[in-house]
Design a protein around this motif. Sequence first.
Motif, short mmCIF file in Angstrom:
data_model
loop_
_atom_site.label_atom_id
_atom_site.label_comp_id
_atom_site.label_asym_id
_atom_site.label_seq_id
_atom_site.Cartn_x
_atom_site.Cartn_y
_atom_site.Cartn_z
N GLU A 9 0.82 -1.21 0.00
CA GLU A 9 0.00 0.00 0.00
C GLU A 9 0.85 1.25 0.00
OE1 GLU A 9 -3.13 0.31 2.86
OE2 GLU A 9 -4.29 -1.21 1.81
N THR A 10 1.94 1.20 0.80
CA THR A 10 2.84 2.36 0.85
C THR A 10 3.43 2.59 -0.53
OG1 THR A 10 3.39 1.64 3.06
CG2 THR A 10 4.76 3.37 2.13
N LEU A 11 3.88 1.47 -1.16
CA LEU A 11 4.49 1.59 -2.49
C LEU A 11 3.49 2.17 -3.49
CD1 LEU A 11 6.60 -1.67 -2.80
CD2 LEU A 11 7.41 0.67 -2.57
N VAL A 12 2.24 1.61 -3.40
CA VAL A 12 1.22 2.08 -4.34
C VAL A 12 0.97 3.57 -4.13
CG1 VAL A 12 -1.25 1.96 -4.86
CG2 VAL A 12 0.09 -0.12 -4.68
N ARG A 13 0.88 3.94 -2.82
CA ARG A 13 0.62 5.35 -2.52
C ARG A 13 1.75 6.23 -3.05
NH1 ARG A 13 -0.15 5.36 3.16
NH2 ARG A 13 -1.66 3.72 2.80
N ARG A 14 3.02 5.73 -2.80
CA ARG A 14 4.17 6.51 -3.23
C ARG A 14 4.18 6.64 -4.75
NH1 ARG A 14 9.33 3.96 -1.11
NH2 ARG A 14 8.28 4.18 0.87
#
Length: 599
Positions: free
Chosen positions: A329-334
């Motif tokens: 999720e963090t990667l997607v958000r980033r």
Amino acid sequence: MLAARPVVLARLVLVLALLLAPRVAAADEVRIAVLAFQGEERAARDFDATIAHLGRALPEHHFVMVPLDLDGITRAVAEKTVDFVVTNPGDYVVLESGWGVTRLATLESRGRATPTDTVGSTVVAPNRPGRPIGLKDLAHRRLAVVSTRAFGGWRVIWRELDDAGLTPADLAGLVETGFPMETIFAALREGRADAGVLRTCLLEDAIAAGQVGADEFAVVGERPAPGFPCRLSSRLYPDWPFSRLAGTSPDLAKTVTASLLTMAPVEGRAWTAPQDYTSVHAVFRQLRIPPYDFLARVTLVGFVRQHWHWFLAAGLILAWWIVHVARVETLVRRRTAELTREIAVREKAEDEARANREQRDQFSRLGILGEMASNIAHELNQPLAAIANYAEGITRFIDAGRTDPAFLRDGARGIAGQAERAAAIIRRIRAFVRRREAERETLDLDDVVRETLALFEGLAARRGIPLRVFLAGDLPKVSADRVEIEQVLLNLLQNAVDAMIDTPGRERGITVRTSRDGADAKVAVRDHGTGLTDETRAHLFDTFFTTKPQGLGLGLSICRTIVESHGGRLWAENNPDGGLTMRFVLPGCAGERETEEAP
Ligand code: ADP
């Protein structure tokens, strides 16, 4: 009849008296339940002395022995039909847990190392080769027991098997022989079982009584028992207790206890202070049988404790999954933020490019206009000269005193026509120069070519460049911006002129040809100029690429942008006989296509 009545009455009184008699007598009757696991006779033999002793010591009470089996004892305790209970240690702990039965004294055997610890088991097997040696060897063999509810006859050994890692399911089977315990020998002799469980000392008693041969049976899983006179396969547990029920009068319990402890030994056996039965409880707890059967029930905590490694694994997987999801999720958000930023940057760049392009278009139009200034002057000169000629002619006509109205009308019409032509030229130039939004309309490219050439003819003539035009006449209509297409054509024509500066006069010439290409409309501008070198070809459409001293290098890049924004294509081909042909194709508009494709 009357005489008969007193008789009947007397009989009734007698029956009632008989019915009530035991209850009245029971007032000082003290009932002692005794576990008769080997029959009432045996129970009487074992405990008659005790009952007689109590009767002597406490003559105010009438002590009665009630021989019962295991179920009978439980029922008697539950229904409180007895005052005291003498039973085996296993049964005692069940009664203690369930009904609050309390021990007052424990049987002891004088002359033993630990006089009270006498209850245990001996496992025996026919003494022949291949017999089980240790308890573990009982796996997959048939084991004879008197009863599966017996304490010394089964449960004590069950615990030892459990310690050895065996469960009853690991045995080939449990063979219940029933009491008396001597039936075990018979079962072994008859081959109904491979080994059997005896209470301690029964083997020695049987050998002494000549019931079995000294070497006929061997002990399985024998363990050392210092000070104990018999051979053993199990731990030892306290002997039978003498217990009172919860409701038994404390005074009676006290006097009974006191007299039990003072009883003289009978055949070396007597009552002593009550022993600790926690070791017996431990048997039941380990085997998870009543009163500890709840341990076998699956509780959440127990289940978790039993399967902790699975829970740990599941927990770890869950933790990994949570971390993984959080990470993704963090990667997607980033990445989304990056993309949003990139899109914003790209949109900004596109806006800037559009603004630049518009500026360049304007710039280019002005550039072309500059180059065309003389052309424009020439274009305007022609109608102006014609107007002057007309005006001069009319003046002379009037000066000569002539007043022919027809002549004057023709002259005035001629002036008006030429003025309109000049105005049209100016309109077109203004439209060309004006910064404007693209406007699509359905066009016939032949018309656009015609109009553009009208603007260009003068320039071409002055440079001595003949223009040849071949119009298809049946071109598919295109949806295009007239001014932009004119701009493209003018650029191509101007480049053609420029390319022929050094071309000898007689070879000069520009051919403009329109043609149908399927559903598309095609335009070709052919010159006899320098053509393209490899280098020029490579950079032909690059912005600001120019080989001309005064060139801007914008024309072709703008042309290509315009053509491609119309869904078309612009390209260059060197002519086999020298010079270059620039071609562009525009898609026919949808309606045109449909008519095209219609049968
Ligand atoms: P400019 O005309 O300002 O140089 P263009 O983009 O219109 O800019 O043309 C770029 C270059 O392409 C020209 O400088 C020229 O070298 C080459 N070129 C264009 N048209 C022709 C042609 N018809 N024949 C030969 N070379 C051409």
